[in-house]
Scaffold this active site. Structure first.
Site, PDB file in Angstrom:
ATOM      1  N   GLU A   1     -37.117  21.022  -7.537  1.00  0.00           N
ATOM      2  CA  GLU A   1     -37.925  20.058  -6.788  1.00  0.00           C
ATOM      3  C   GLU A   1     -39.371  20.525  -6.789  1.00  0.00           C
ATOM      4  OE1 GLU A   1     -36.312  18.785  -3.023  1.00  0.00           O
ATOM      5  OE2 GLU A   1     -34.371  18.360  -3.921  1.00  0.00           O
TER       6      GLU A   1
ATOM      7  N   HIS B   1     -43.684  11.355   2.476  1.00  0.00           N
ATOM      8  CA  HIS B   1     -42.968  11.532   1.213  1.00  0.00           C
ATOM      9  C   HIS B   1     -43.592  10.597   0.183  1.00  0.00           C
ATOM     10  CE1 HIS B   1     -39.751  11.922  -1.711  1.00  0.00           C
ATOM     11  NE2 HIS B   1     -39.231  12.885  -0.975  1.00  0.00           N
TER      12      HIS B   1
ATOM     13  N   ARG C   1     -45.879  18.257  -2.106  1.00  0.00           N
ATOM     14  CA  ARG C   1     -45.614  16.877  -1.698  1.00  0.00           C
ATOM     15  C   ARG C   1     -46.850  16.155  -1.175  1.00  0.00           C
ATOM     16  NH1 ARG C   1     -40.264  16.462   1.740  1.00  0.00           N
ATOM     17  NH2 ARG C   1     -39.318  16.830  -0.278  1.00  0.00           N
TER      18      ARG C   1
HETATM   19  C1  SIN Z   1     -36.024  14.658  -0.941  1.00  0.00           C
HETATM   20  O1  SIN Z   1     -34.860  14.637  -1.312  1.00  0.00           O
HETATM   21  O2  SIN Z   1     -36.978  14.352  -1.655  1.00  0.00           O
HETATM   22  C2  SIN Z   1     -36.316  15.039   0.458  1.00  0.00           C
HETATM   23  C3  SIN Z   1     -35.977  16.441   0.657  1.00  0.00           C
HETATM   24  C4  SIN Z   1     -36.870  17.042   1.673  1.00  0.00           C
HETATM   25  O3  SIN Z   1     -37.388  16.332   2.535  1.00  0.00           O
HETATM   26  O4  SIN Z   1     -37.108  18.227   1.589  1.00  0.00           O
END
Ligand code: SIN
Length: 502
Positions: free
Chosen positions: A111, A222, A266
């Site tokens: 991620e 997000h 993010r």
């Molecule tokens: C996601 O799956 O993008 C969210 C995970 C998170 O908030 O860390």
């Protein structure tokens, strides 16, 4: 026997409850919906933790600190990443069935802003649901008292100490320790990935009890909520698998903002999306996952796949529209590393708490880990009892705002105001306007008056904290000030909140 009330039933609350019970406490779990009706259940991407010999806690710590823009508490970060592997083993022992490779090792996803793939997942993108089910079953089989549909009205205090909770309807439950684990306050915003229950109940109750809060200006947006139908999270893990973000011209714009492109921290990607949307009159950017193929998308992301298809889209064939949405609160009730707040008898864990672990921007998939690590520590500490070492401090009242004639209060009006004036992009004019409006409002006559009063109180503190932080840092981005607080004149390509006002 030590009595403990845990308010909230996500990963942080249930972990705290199980640890307190396993240490001999009599535990009651109070939750305003059903036991499984939590923010945790919605979590997709997974849990970040070091489980691979090729990875290291130093690397996980470095990524967490970089994402947090240097405002993290490094000791809290060391605790989080250092105790992570043990908590993962505990989750497995409690029945969480993390996805595995054919060889039987954990399947690890990549991620944003992680140096290596270290995100464990379950059911593809149903990680939170897997954890919620296992912990709920563990709480039931351990025979803990569970009070569902019981909304926290307030904390009961005696001589400066919290000694229990009062529920909606007037019932009181006395306890030696109360652990707040009610999650965050995504419902402050018109667009959020959070469920309806995320109304800041624990943070508001702690404020009313005189607890210190901090970092509430750091609201994480997000980058990728589906911009078709009701907002729905499209996990960062999709970009980790190779999906890209493109504008109307099909250009990958994230590299304009950061060398890591779509896998930058993010807050950077969310602002890059907003900037690209500003340049195309507010139209959503698009997430292009077509290269992953229909089979992988359905197998690895079954929950998202279903949500996308329910909206009449086929993401194996065409890029899907996405937009930023409020997702996570980095700030909260100030605690030490064992969850103790500044009010004796009161603990806070998970998104409700501010341990300092996230700094100005949380690293992807550190939130479930935070719930497990600090939930366990708070449950153990509540069972140990003893002195209350945190220096007593409380939170100043929000800074005064100019008096105005405000339109009537409603939750929708509050959410629109926060979205427009205290959202992904802020400036002094908008924050002052929000402060004045929030000061003029009262939620007394609202049909959901307890939750709405909680949202209003938390909103006042979010805006007050945002007005006080006159620099841009991490998730707190001001269009009128740079990282040193120097005034800036927004460029025509600057991200603006107006274009996000969909
Ligand atoms: C996601 O799956 O993008 C969210 C995970 C998170 O908030 O860390």
């Amino acid at each position: 026997m030590t009595t403990v009330v845990v308010v909230g039933s996500g990963i942080a609350g249930l972990t705290a409850a199980l640890h307190a019970a396993e240490n001999g406490c009599q535990v009651t779990v109070v939750t305003k919906g059903s036991l499984s009706d939590t923010n945790t259940r919605w979590a997709q991407g997974g849990v970040a933790a070091v489980t691979d010999p090729g990875d290291s806690v130093a690397s996980h710590a470095a990524d967490t600190l970089t994402a947090g823009a240097g405002l993290n508490d490094p000791t809290a970060v060391d605790v989080l990443v250092g105790e992570g592997p043990e908590r993962i083993a505990e989750l497995v022992a409690r029945g969480v069935d993390f996805d595995r490779t054919l060889g039987g090792d954990f399947a690890r996803g990549l991620e944003a802003a992680h140096a290596v793939p270290r995100v464990l997942h379950a059911g593809g993108d149903a990680t939170g649901a897997g954890i919620q089910t296992a912990l709920g079953a563990a709480v039931r089989s351990a025979g803990l008292t569970v009070r569902e549909n019981a909304l926290l009205c307030d904390l009961v205090r005696d001589g400066g100490r919290v000694v229990g909770v009062e529920l909606d309807g007037g019932e009181r439950i006395e306890a030696d320790a109360v652990i707040l684990a009610t999650g965050g306050a995504g419902q402050l915003y018109a667009h959020t990935t959070n469920p309806l229950g995320a109304t800041g109940d624990g943070i508001a109750a702690a404020l009313r009890a005189g607890a210190e809060v901090a970092d509430l200006e750091f609201v994480q947006f997000h980058p990728t909520a589906l911009a078709a139908g009701a907002p729905f999270l499209v996990s960062e893990a999709v970009r980790g698998e190779g999906a890209t973000l493109i504008d109307d011209a099909g250009r990958r714009f994230c590299f304009d903002a950061h060398p890591d492109g779509e896998l930058a921290p993010r807050d950077v990607v969310a602002r890059a999306n907003a900037r690209a949307m500003a340049a195309q009159n507010g139209r959503p950017v698009r997430l292009d996952a077509t290269a992953l193929g229909a089979e992988l998308l359905a197998q690895r992301f079954p929950t998202i796949d279903a949500a996308v298809r329910e909206r009449g889209l086929d993401w194996a064939l065409e890029p899907i529209p996405v937009t930023p949405a409020a997702h996570y609160l980095m700030g909260g009730v100030v605690t030490d590393l064992d969850g103790r707040t500044t009010v004796p008898g009161l603990y806070a864990v998970g998104e409700t708490a501010r341990t300092g672990v996230h700094g100005a921007n949380r690293l992807a998939s550190n939130s479930l880990l935070e719930g497990a690590v600090f939930g366990a520590r708070a449950g153990d500490a509540a069972a140990r009892g003893g002195d209350w070492p945190v220096a007593a401090a409380s939170t100043a009242a929000p800074r005064a705002a100019a008096a105005i004639d405000a339109p009537p209060f409603s939750r929708a009006a509050l959410q629109r105001l926060m979205w427009a004036d205290a959202g992904l992009v802020r400036d002094a004019t908008g924050l002052d306007r929000a402060a004045a409006m929030l000061a003029a409002w009262s939620a007394d006559t609202s049909p959901r008056s307890i939750e709405d009063a909680n949202l209003l109180l938390v909103a006042r503190h979010v805006v007050s904290a945002a007005r006080a932080r006159t620099v841009s840092v991490g998730a707190h981005y001001r269009s009128d000030a740079d990282a040193e607080g120097a005034p800036v004149v927004p460029a025509s390509t600057a991200p603006t909140q107006e274009v996000l006002a969909c």
